[in-house]
Write an enzyme that holds these catalytic residues in place. Structure first.
Site, mmCIF file in Angstrom:
data_model
loop_
_atom_site.group_PDB
_atom_site.id
_atom_site.type_symbol
_atom_site.label_atom_id
_atom_site.label_comp_id
_atom_site.label_asym_id
_atom_site.label_seq_id
_atom_site.Cartn_x
_atom_site.Cartn_y
_atom_site.Cartn_z
ATOM 1 N N GLU A 1 27.453 14.339 -16.076
ATOM 2 C CA GLU A 1 27.195 15.778 -16.334
ATOM 3 C C GLU A 1 26.565 16.472 -15.134
ATOM 4 O OE1 GLU A 1 28.594 16.906 -18.775
ATOM 5 O OE2 GLU A 1 28.787 15.195 -20.096
ATOM 6 N N GLY A 2 27.019 16.087 -13.953
ATOM 7 C CA GLY A 2 26.451 16.638 -12.726
ATOM 8 C C GLY A 2 25.340 15.725 -12.251
#
Lengths: 596, 596
Positions: free
Chosen positions: A443-444
């Site tokens: 998620e990043g």
């Protein structure tokens, strides 16, 4: 051998004694009838489900992993996962904070977040199956057509189907502008989508009859880069007009990744071959639509870190009280035993208290952010919505990166408490370390979070959002200015607040000269900001504990001691971080790439 | 997909340009004929063996692990391990630094340590089989009877047999005073030994016809605690008078641990049932004898951390140069490509340079310590032997704990460079993280190392040993006092040196009041001391690089840039560590055990 006890008391302390959650929520029309008893009852039931149903599947799930049948392309999760999911659906848990318009119970995010913390403590790999669904639900709820909402939201709300986010491709993860999956428009208004996706969590399984994939792809005439990406909903089985399942769609699992951790979750390689999908939102605006999921998912990942920190702490404490080894340097503490329990040793306590302070502080941070999210979603006052949205935007990368870095530090410390047994699978602790590692990446990555914080959220609006949080801190510091007992907490907090302002200005000035200065400082900056935020919450918790310590409830004694530990041993990390952030870009760029 | 290139140039830089190793060694009678060419040739051949023979077995060994046949109690290591060991023996590698009196080649420790660094980079799990042997060799060489030496040392020297250290029992690891294994004296002068040992690395395998176990046990009349422990040699097969193998001895593998990492090494549970052994050294003085092995093993574990740091760095650099993702914030750096290689991003460089600086700085520290060990062993001047012994004693816990903590930090950073691929086994990086974790635990946890450093080595002699190292630093700082170009290195070093002196005094004073103050500060203190020591070596390396940078060899340019990175971004960690060390015991002990 591992154990897990839902931290209900601490959640209730935060909700009812620190944040006045019920009161704040009652001010929102959608939640006007919520009360503390309802919240407590939901938390208690959620804790039971987490500890009794999915926690027992954690280690077996890690050992067994998922199995792909290469002929049918079907994936079987570890034993018990499917049955536990059935119970989860029967218990109505998927619908907890979903929109009543689609069958949801409409409870606040703040409550759902606590349930998720407990699920993550109990079994992160299992929890990712329903967790990803919720992201798909959010994106369709925000950007889907009425038809899409009608088709998918009731099923995602009930948990009858699960959902995924299909972003990454072999050559691009962080840089989605590079993605290649193609969507060809068809005469009937659908699209045929072809390409390859990797790292799709919960990407294939047999726990539900259908899976709702949200897929990023390019239209034929799309501009290059991130402005040419569209979002599609691509169900595993096509859905007939009457809602029944139709043809198997052209989206198949081609392989499962062998990973360091979260073995119980299927990390799928998905091949799309003329898979039929429909467009979600506007053409070429897919990234914006996906960010609805992504922001929620980032808070969710921070919450995964929190869950692992808590469960690791609980187990390490149990071990440290039980294991006897050596005498305290200051003399025997358990003279009746052949040695002292290792919890008498200062460094063992330091490792335990680190995990405890990060768990309790992270819980406060996470819960407060959820409360802002509830206000952002449900307030009838536009100013409140805007204010809350700004705070959520600011804090999201901190929740994601700071809490997951802290989980890595904490689980590793808890493992160290076990000595050699920490390295042995049987004891259960090393799994938490392995599982915790992914949360810093997906998620990043945490570097991306730090760039989001410093580059976009802080410098991007000349510090306006940061000032909003700064105002909250300053008001608290000033309000406690004459409270002698609070000085040990508010003084270092005020000091750090001033330093953050100076540091931000300094980096902002440097960035005018070279934007890479942002990248050079961002990771250190995020941790400094994380301590400012967490320090604020620790001070608030300390204030309540000080007020109530006369009650005789040792909960407040422990809270105060943990607050003091946090300010004495964890927050001072900022002294070094500020130095290294200020050391800037030059030491990083001096060496030519070829010399690495 | 992983790669490994032996860092010969850097080893030779340290040996011949920084430490004048050949010259220093030639002053020792045993090494008077050593020269740089010989050293270089050995390093080159060792590098070939490591990279070509055992590196290719690293990932397969991790995947396959070891197999115990529960009926025969025999353990089969992963495929290829036995054959590689055979090549290792044929190449004469086990005997490299062994005593010529028993068939050894008598080369200095300094050279052997470099070979081991490369073996550890290539395959830590494999390297532990010969590594443990060397510890057994050392203990027998120092404390064995002539008979024991004659029986075992030639076989351990040639590598025909391997050895182990059997210390830990289920209820005691750190606290060996609690151990229960019993040794009953027999009429023939042997002992029958009964008990259970766990976590015995390389504890059982079929790579050699015999295994020489060194076992700690208690004599019947032994005092309780650590003063009642004796050391025994217990061969897997008894040895006949003519050196041939006799009866299978009563020491059997009852199980293998399932671990987080080092899967290729057999971590054995050993059951001893009337196993026949002979006493090594004096009765009840076993712990002292075992410490001969242990100190060597601790340096060896630090070297394991160094090896993993190096190989993780090499692979992360290759990935970062190859992977393209996003543009530099300051504008495109590879405009001909769809994105820039990620090595342009400042935080990617920071992660890479962290690993690089810890690898190169760790190598300097490790090599210098080995050189002191050579002097301690082989000098004909008693003062030199004493001086070197003191320095080795002081630095050993730093090498063990600082280098293994750094390896954990570095391998985790290198994994982060890979993004999602870092978490996937196929890419090879996550194994380094898992393998690195054990090094912080075994041979005395890093907490134990810190207590050894601060409590015993520093405060235990009122700072005498620390002053010896301090004098080395001070002389260097003073010698460079007028060298303008060196000020950026010697100023922070001098500053840190002063702070260490103050911090040491302060903790020492506090410890008069409460010995637990030592335990509260020790872990932070060790890292501060680690940076003082590593900072000194980085300054020395910088000095040579400054002198030679005009040569046009980019090696010196890179060395200087890495030195600057170290002082700008890593050494400042001490600012926080000194604060948290000074925060002392109180915040750790305030909370009652029951409240944890």
């Amino acid at each position: 051998m591992a154990q897990y006890n839902p931290p209900l008391r601490d959640m209730q302390f935060l909700m009812h004694e620190v944040f006045n959650v019920a009161g704040e929520l009652q001010a929102l029309p959608a939640h006007k009838d919520i009360d503390a008893d309802t919240i407590n009852a939901v938390l208690e039931e959620g804790g039971k489900f987490a500890s009794q149903v999915i926690f027992p599947l954690n280690r077996s799930g890690d050992e067994e992993g998922c199995t792909l049948n290469k002929e049918t392309h079907e994936v079987t999760p570890p034993k018990g996962f499917k049955e536990a999911y059935k119970q989860y659906v029967e218990g109505g848990w998927p619908s907890l904070s979903c929109d009543p318009a689609f069958g949801g119970q409409g409870l606040p995010v703040t409550v759902n977040q606590c349930i998720y913390e407990m699920l993550n403590s109990a079994n992160q790999a299992w929890t990712m199956y329903p967790g990803l669904s919720h992201g798909a639900y959010e994106a369709l709820h925000a950007h889907g057509t009425d038809e899409q909402k009608k088709t998918y939201l009731p099923k995602l709300t009930s948990g009858e189907w699960t959902g995924t986010m299909c972003l990454t491709e072999p050559h691009c993860g962080t840089d989605l502008g590079l993605l290649r999956t193609k969507a060809e428009p068809q005469a009937d208004g659908t699209y045929k989508i072809t390409g390859q996706k990797i790292f799709i969590s919960a990407g294939e399984h047999n726990m539900t009859p259908n899976i709702v994939h949200l897929v990023l792809a390019r239209l034929p005439d799309a501009p290059s880069g991130s402005k040419g990406i569209s979002l599609f909903v691509v169900p595993k089985f096509q859905v007939n007009a009457d809602g029944s399942l139709g043809k198997r769609n052209g989206i198949f699992c081609a392989g499962l990744e062998e990973k360091m951790g979260i073995h119980g979750n299927a990390t799928a390689q998905l091949v799309l071959e003329n898979a039929v999908g429909t467009l979600v939102g506007q053409p070429n605006k897919g990234l914006a639509a996906m960010f609805v999921m992504m922001n929620a998912a980032r808070l969710g990942v921070g919450n995964q870190g929190l869950g692992l920190t808590e469960v690791a702490y609980q187990n390490a404490v149990a071990y440290a009280k039980d294991r006897i080894q050596m005498r305290a340097l200051s003399g025997p503490k358990a003279p009746d035993k052949p040695a002292d329990p290792i919890i008498v040793h200062p460094d063992v306590r330091k490792m335990l208290l680190t995990a405890r302070a990060y768990a309790e502080g992270g819980r406060a941070l996470s819960m407060w952010t959820s409360l802002q999210l509830d206000k952002e979603i449900a307030s009838d006052d536009e100013d409140v919505r805007k204010e809350s949205a700004d705070l959520v935007a600011l804090i999201t990368p901190i929740v994601k990166a700071f809490l997951t870095d802290n989980a890595w530090i904490s689980t590793s410390h808890c493992m160290q408490v076990y000595g050699g047994h920490g390295f042995i699978k049987e004891w259960g602790m090393e799994q938490y370390v392995r599982d915790a590692r992914i949360n810093m990446i997906y998620e990043g990555t945490n570097t991306i979070q730090s760039l989001d914080l410093l580059g976009r959220k802080v410098l991007g609006d000349n510090g306006a959002k940061l000032k909003k949080f700064g105002k909250i801190v300053t008001e608290f510091v000033e309000a406690e200015g004459t409270n002698e007992a609070m000085q040990e907490f508010v003084n270092p907090l005020a000091d750090l607040g001033e330093k953050v302002v100076k540091l931000t200005t300094e980096i902002g000035m440097k960035a005018f000269g070279n934007q890479d200065e942002v990248g050079a400082a961002a990771v250190d900056y995020l941790r400094v900001a994380g301590h400012l935020v967490m320090g604020y919450f620790w001070a608030r918790m300390a204030k309540v504990a000080l007020e109530k310590q006369g009650s005789g409830d040792p909960f407040y004694t422990a809270k105060l001691a943990t607050a003091r530990f946090y300010f004495a041993k964890l927050l001072p990390e900022t002294a070094s971080l500020i130095r290294t952030a200020r050391a800037g870009l030059k030491p990083l760029m001096e060496m030519d790439e070829a010399l690495f």
